[in-house]
Design an enzyme around this catalytic site. Structure first.
Site, PDB file in Angstrom:
ATOM      1  N   ARG A 110      12.174   0.783  -7.624  1.00  0.00           N
ATOM      2  CA  ARG A 110      12.524   1.165  -8.881  1.00  0.00           C
ATOM      3  C   ARG A 110      11.175   1.204  -9.669  1.00  0.00           C
ATOM      4  NH1 ARG A 110      13.485  -2.224 -13.117  1.00  0.00           N
ATOM      5  NH2 ARG A 110      14.401  -3.411 -11.875  1.00  0.00           N
TER       6      ARG A 110
ATOM      7  N   TYR B 123      20.852  23.388 -21.744  1.00  0.00           N
ATOM      8  CA  TYR B 123      22.022  22.932 -20.765  1.00  0.00           C
ATOM      9  C   TYR B 123      22.943  22.224 -21.642  1.00  0.00           C
ATOM     10  CZ  TYR B 123      24.362  20.140 -17.060  1.00  0.00           C
ATOM     11  OH  TYR B 123      25.158  19.913 -16.157  1.00  0.00           O
TER      12      TYR B 123
ATOM     13  N   ASP C 183      11.937  22.186 -20.958  1.00  0.00           N
ATOM     14  CA  ASP C 183      12.938  21.911 -19.603  1.00  0.00           C
ATOM     15  C   ASP C 183      12.448  23.336 -19.138  1.00  0.00           C
ATOM     16  OD1 ASP C 183      14.582  22.259 -17.901  1.00  0.00           O
ATOM     17  OD2 ASP C 183      16.141  21.324 -19.080  1.00  0.00           O
TER      18      ASP C 183
ATOM     19  N   LYS D 251      17.822  21.963  -8.853  1.00  0.00           N
ATOM     20  CA  LYS D 251      17.817  23.302  -8.857  1.00  0.00           C
ATOM     21  C   LYS D 251      16.733  23.897  -7.874  1.00  0.00           C
ATOM     22  CE  LYS D 251      20.852  22.356 -12.116  1.00  0.00           C
ATOM     23  NZ  LYS D 251      21.685  21.234 -11.717  1.00  0.00           N
TER      24      LYS D 251
HETATM   25  N1  LCS Z   1      18.203  21.109 -17.537  1.00  0.00           N
HETATM   26  C1  LCS Z   1      18.858  22.368 -17.240  1.00  0.00           C
HETATM   27  C2  LCS Z   1      18.299  23.712 -17.625  1.00  0.00           C
HETATM   28  C3  LCS Z   1      19.811  22.398 -16.170  1.00  0.00           C
HETATM   29  O1  LCS Z   1      20.448  23.468 -15.901  1.00  0.00           O
HETATM   30  C4  LCS Z   1      20.519  21.349 -15.927  1.00  0.00           C
HETATM   31  C5  LCS Z   1      21.713  20.987 -14.993  1.00  0.00           C
HETATM   32  C6  LCS Z   1      19.868  19.978 -16.177  1.00  0.00           C
HETATM   33  C7  LCS Z   1      18.619  20.251 -17.249  1.00  0.00           C
HETATM   34  C8  LCS Z   1      20.448  18.755 -15.747  1.00  0.00           C
HETATM   35  O2  LCS Z   1      20.046  18.273 -14.484  1.00  0.00           O
HETATM   36  P1  LCS Z   1      20.872  17.479 -13.615  1.00  0.00           P
HETATM   37  O3  LCS Z   1      20.910  16.319 -14.396  1.00  0.00           O
HETATM   38  O4  LCS Z   1      22.114  18.027 -13.284  1.00  0.00           O
HETATM   39  O5  LCS Z   1      19.949  17.447 -12.398  1.00  0.00           O
HETATM   40  N2  LCS Z   1      22.413  22.266 -15.006  1.00  0.00           N
HETATM   41  C9  LCS Z   1      23.540  22.451 -14.140  1.00  0.00           C
HETATM   42  C10 LCS Z   1      23.920  23.815 -14.641  1.00  0.00           C
HETATM   43  O6  LCS Z   1      23.874  24.683 -15.129  1.00  0.00           O
HETATM   44  N3  LCS Z   1      25.202  23.928 -13.761  1.00  0.00           N
HETATM   45  O7  LCS Z   1      25.518  22.573 -12.981  1.00  0.00           O
HETATM   46  C11 LCS Z   1      24.353  21.724 -13.601  1.00  0.00           C
END
Ligand code: LCS
Length: 404
Positions: free
Chosen positions: A59, A112, A184, A209
């Site tokens: 951790r 998001y 972001d 992603k």
């Molecule tokens: N920032 C962006 C721009 C994202 O598109 C997402 C997730 C996150 C942060 C959060 O990331 P995660 O915790 O899921 O790794 N976006 C998603 C979307 O557009 N569809 O499903 C997840």
């Protein structure tokens, strides 16, 4: 670590974060261990006291995780990075590191959905207030800043409306008021945009992603510019506990090797699909940063090295038409998430951005009829053929008599 500063991005993708390993292994070993044995009681004590560098507990730090972190820090042009359990864990760690009760955040309205929800629920309960603005207009950011504004949080291009914010101008505005700029960069990846070069203080990505790119990992990363910030963030992450694990780090590090190549193909494909969609009579409106019709096309050209793999559009006939389209595609898969090699299609208002509530969605420009595609690295013509047959199903449903 070797000096890679003069190397091309694609070369960096292959070599960043790679060191010399036991047995001559050319890839980082997976240290799938929760804890590390001390040589002696004195050794353990000096590691905890920070007198010696070494690994204690996963951790806190782990060599496989650290190799992936070093690679991404280098690709983003940052000092160091921190691997998190998800993009949301990264965002939460950033807010918890930078904010105190009674602080204020200025945030892009198009982010998001759960990022908005995090600010409006958990952070709000801890006494943090947020103003959401259309950050594509610099003046909106400027006029939202208050005396207690500590963070300006920008997602560009924003999910899902693909609004583009001017990173250089916003960084100047925020810094003039003593606020930190957090970006972001998930939709672009470091292959297409490096916010630190435009003045940002902290960059985050959902590793889930484009960075991993193969739809088989959930993870997040935070990139910072200096050692003091790194140490402060590391302490917070260690306390919150939302760290990535060694195996997922290994997969992300593997995915990074093809990041430059994949992003090039995502951009080429999305450009072709967007240009085709723009001409289709059933497409009412479309947003893609590589189309001249995009309202922030020029800002995109200034700060992005490519237009990315994400497209949003509205079909004539509204939500009903959108549903027929999503149920009719055969190659594109109906799923949330994005940035993988496979094309995905989804409906933001009922899926990714549902938690925000309708009012916040509409003020962020997320209408009920919007459909979002994450364009993969398949052959662009195969994707167009798939969308064409799905749009023909929409046409046959006769939802709007005047079209076609
Ligand atoms: N920032 C962006 C721009 C994202 O598109 C997402 C997730 C996150 C942060 C959060 O990331 P995660 O915790 O899921 O790794 N976006 C998603 C979307 O557009 N569809 O499903 C997840």
């Amino acid at each position: 670590m070797k000096d890679h500063s003069k190397l091309d991005f694609n070369t960096k993708c292959v070599h960043s974060g790679i060191d010399e390993y036991e047995y001559g292994s050319v890839v980082p070993p997976i240290y799938q261990t929760s804890t590390f044995k001390f040589k002696s009681a004195q050794h353990g004590a000096s590691l905890f006291a920070g007198e010696e560098k070494g690994y204690i507990y996963t951790r806190m730090l782990n060599p496989t995780i650290e190799a992936m972190e070093n690679a991404i820090a280098e690709l983003e042009g940052g000092h160091k990075a921190l691997g998190c359990a998800s993009g949301m864990a990264a965002t939460h760690t950033i807010f918890s590191s930078l904010l105190n009760t009674c602080d204020h955040v200025v945030c892009s309205a198009a982010v998001y959905g759960p990022t908005t929800t995090l600010l409006n629920t958990v952070m709000k309960r801890f006494g943090v207030e947020t103003t959401f603005v259309d950050s594509a207009v610099n003046e909106n950011v400027h006029s939202a800043i208050k005396e207690n504004t500590k963070v300006v949080y920008v997602e560009t291009p924003g999910n899902p409306t693909l609004c583009i914010s001017d990173l250089e101008a916003i960084s100047k505005i925020a810094h003039n008021h003593g606020a930190k700029v957090v970006v972001d960069n998930t939709f672009m990846s470091p292959a297409l945009q490096n916010p630190i070069a435009f003045g940002a203080d902290v960059v985050m990505h959902s590793l889930t992603k484009f960075l991993n790119g193969h739809a088989d990992v959930v993870g997040g990363i935070i990139v910072v510019k200096d050692e003091d910030t790194y140490k402060h963030f590391r302490k917070t992450l260690n306390q919150l506990g939302g760290v990535i694990d060694p195996f997922n780090s290994f997969l992300v590090h593997r995915g990074l090797k093809t990041l430059g190549l994949r992003m090039q193909k995502h951009c080429e494909n999305a450009q072709k699909v967007a240009e085709w969609l723009e001409k289709h009579p059933l497409v009412k409106s479309i947003r893609y940063p590589g189309l001249k019709s995009h309202p922030h096309y020029n800002i995109g050209k200034k700060q992005q090295k490519g237009s990315g793999g994400m497209i949003t559009f509205e079909v004539e006939g509204g939500l009903e038409a959108g549903k027929i389209l999503m149920n009719s595609v055969k190659l594109c898969q109906l799923a949330v998430s994005l940035g993988g090699v496979e094309s995905l299609i989804q409906h933001p208002a009922s899926m990714t951005h549902f938690s925000m509530g309708k009012e916040a969605r509409l003020s962020g420009g997320i209408t009920d009829g919007l459909v979002r595609i994450s364009v993969g690295i398949e052959n662009a013509n195969d994707l167009i053929v798939d969308l064409e047959q799905a749009l023909e199903k929409v046409n046959q449903a006769n939802l709007i008599e005047e079209v076609v």
